[in-house]
Design a protein around this motif. Structure first.
Motif, PDB file in Angstrom:
ATOM      1  N   LYS A   8       0.834  -1.202   0.000  1.00 32.18           N
ATOM      2  CA  LYS A   8       0.000   0.000   0.000  1.00 32.18           C
ATOM      3  C   LYS A   8       0.868   1.250   0.000  1.00 32.18           C
ATOM      4  O   LYS A   8       0.580   2.229  -0.697  1.00 32.18           O
ATOM      5  N   SER A  11       2.373   1.666  -3.414  1.00 30.59           N
ATOM      6  CA  SER A  11       1.350   2.129  -4.347  1.00 30.59           C
ATOM      7  C   SER A  11       1.135   3.626  -4.209  1.00 30.59           C
ATOM      8  O   SER A  11       1.017   4.351  -5.201  1.00 30.59           O
ATOM      9  N   TRP A 379      -3.995  -7.591  -9.851  1.00 31.29           N
ATOM     10  CA  TRP A 379      -3.715  -6.905  -8.574  1.00 31.29           C
ATOM     11  C   TRP A 379      -3.309  -5.458  -8.821  1.00 31.29           C
ATOM     12  O   TRP A 379      -3.788  -4.543  -8.127  1.00 31.29           O
ATOM     13  N   THR A 383      -5.444  -2.218  -7.582  1.00 26.86           N
ATOM     14  CA  THR A 383      -4.795  -1.292  -6.655  1.00 26.86           C
ATOM     15  C   THR A 383      -4.796   0.121  -7.208  1.00 26.86           C
ATOM     16  O   THR A 383      -5.083   1.087  -6.498  1.00 26.86           O
TER      17      THR A 383
END
Length: 457
Positions: A8, A11, A379, A383
């Protein structure tokens, strides 16, 4: 820090970097849209070659220092490059194309197609703004996020003749070693709607033929012979009408049809994106997703006969039409074209003579969605967009994908891009792109490369 928290954080870092890069990427897109890189025969060569040179320079500056124009026997050159990643890292090949469709005035543009114009809806308008110069810009942004040093090996192939008679298929067949990779990322697609992520997992194929109908040895005065003497244009019209039933479904015996299991495209969305006139019905029956991606479609895309300006009171001795049929994933183009030819040869009225010339057999394409590269891409996209990813089809065909599949049989494919179906209007007037789609795609591609570089394919 656990794996999810770390991912996270990474990202967020990539998203922040992409946001910083967007003003420069939009400026690059505006510069590229200004180059009328139409590779169709009869259009000037200089803009296409200038586009190739400018694109090459941009990608060299982004990190592909060895990128080069490749020698091809005919047509405009593809651009090829490679950045070596850490030893043992997987290889990803990025694809886009730098040529565009023509933009004739009669299409009805409301702004100059060769000037990138941001309008009140914040979309950027211009020929190629979406298809596929936005794809080029997305790849540039992905490389710039990593300052030209991605976490895995990345190859680049940018085509210069995708919109016309491609020369890249022959180049792939002659140099398959250049295309060896674990994953192809084809950035020439888009979501169904802005902000709602979707992979393209199936493409219809395309077969075509030219049918000629003859009824007379020569033209005849319509007042003297009209009535009993058959007119070839009317015979052709009746023949074309047999290709569909009253609902608009394809009525050719032996042509394959299927069922679409992924995301559907609602009728209201289709009407809006296609600008179908009020009161005009959609053709065919069943869910729109079936009709777009799992059913065949047939269109007469050209007709040769006397023009209105040159017409006179005569019966037409011969007329011909070019017929294009989109075929469903999993079907064989030769078999499907056989069925179409057989129908045309056996359904002409009044004993009219029919000749059919086969002109195209482009295969459909179906993605394998079970591999690790596809899982990593799912994914990454979820995301980047913050939403679950759907799967959609594409009514068009890209024969190159089957050529790449044969050249690198173990490679996976991911098909995505910034060309949202609902509003982009690719190949039409007022083509446009939402810059947010470019930004989110840059983040998705960066996340994909980062995950592959960390965990392998």
């Amino acid at each position: 820090m656990n794996h999810d928290t770390d991912a996270k954080s990474q990202s967020g870092d990539l998203a922040a970097k992409a946001a910083e890069l967007m003003p420069g990427l939009v400026a690059d897109l505006e510069r590229l849209v200004a180059i009328p890189s139409v590779a169709f025969p009869g259009y000037p060569e200089e803009p296409v070659r200038r586009m190739a040179d400018v694109t090459l320079r941009l990608f060299r500056e982004a990190g592909f220092t060895d990128a080069r124009l490749m020698d091809v026997p005919t047509g405009y050159p593809p651009i090829y490059g490679e950045i070596r990643g850490p030893e043992g890292s997987p290889t990803v090949m990025l694809y886009a194309h730098y040529d565009v469709q023509p933009a004739p005035a009669e299409q009805g543009w409301t702004s100059d197609p060769w000037t990138a114009t941001t309008k009140d809806d914040s979309r950027i308008y211009g020929r190629g703004a979406s298809d596929d110069k936005a794809g080029l810009v997305a790849h540039l942004g992905t490389l710039r996020i990593f300052d030209g040093t991605p976490p895995c090996t990345v190859k680049l192939i940018l085509e210069g003749m995708e919109e016309t008679e491609s020369n890249l298929e022959a180049f792939v067949e002659a140099h398959p070693e250049l295309f060896d990779c674990d994953l192809f990322v084809i950035c020439d697609m888009g979501n169904l709607r802005v902000g709602e992520p979707a992979f393209t997992t199936a493409l219809r194929g395309d077969v075509a033929c030219v049918v000629t109908v003859r009824t007379l040895e020569h033209p005849l005065h319509s007042g003297v012979f009209g009535g009993p003497a058959p007119d070839a244009m009317m015979a052709l019209a009746r023949l074309l009408a047999t290709l569909h039933d009253d609902d608009g479904n394809v009525a050719v015996e032996g042509v394959s049809a299927g069922t679409w299991e992924g995301e559907d495209f609602h009728a209201d969305d289709l009407r809006a994106s296609a600008d179908i006139l009020d009161g005009v019905q959609l053709t065919g029956t069943g869910p729109v997703g079936d009709r777009l991606w799992a059913h065949p479609s047939i269109n007469a895309i050209g007709i040769d006969m006397t023009s209105i300006a040159g017409s006179s009171n005569v019966l037409i001795p011969s007329a011909r039409a070019k017929i294009s049929m989109r075929i469903v994933p999993g079907s064989d183009p030769a078999t499907e074209l056989d069925a179409l030819v057989r129908h045309l040869e056996t359904h002409a009225p009044w004993g009219a003579r029919v000749e059919v010339e086969r002109t195209k057999e482009a295969p459909p394409f179906l993605c394998d969605t079970s591999g690790p590269g596809y899982a990593a891409a799912r994914w990454a996209m979820e995301t980047a967009f913050g939403k679950p990813v759907g799967e959609a089809g594409c009514g068009g065909s890209i024969p190159l994908l089957r050529t790449l599949q044969h050249a690198v049989p173990n490679a996976e494919f991911v098909l995505w891009g910034p060309e949202d179906v609902a509003l982009s209007r690719i190949h039409s007037s007022d083509e446009s792109v939402d810059p947010q789609e470019i930004e989110r795609l840059v983040v998705a591609q960066a996340l994909l490369l980062q995950r592959l570089g960390t965990s392998g394919p």
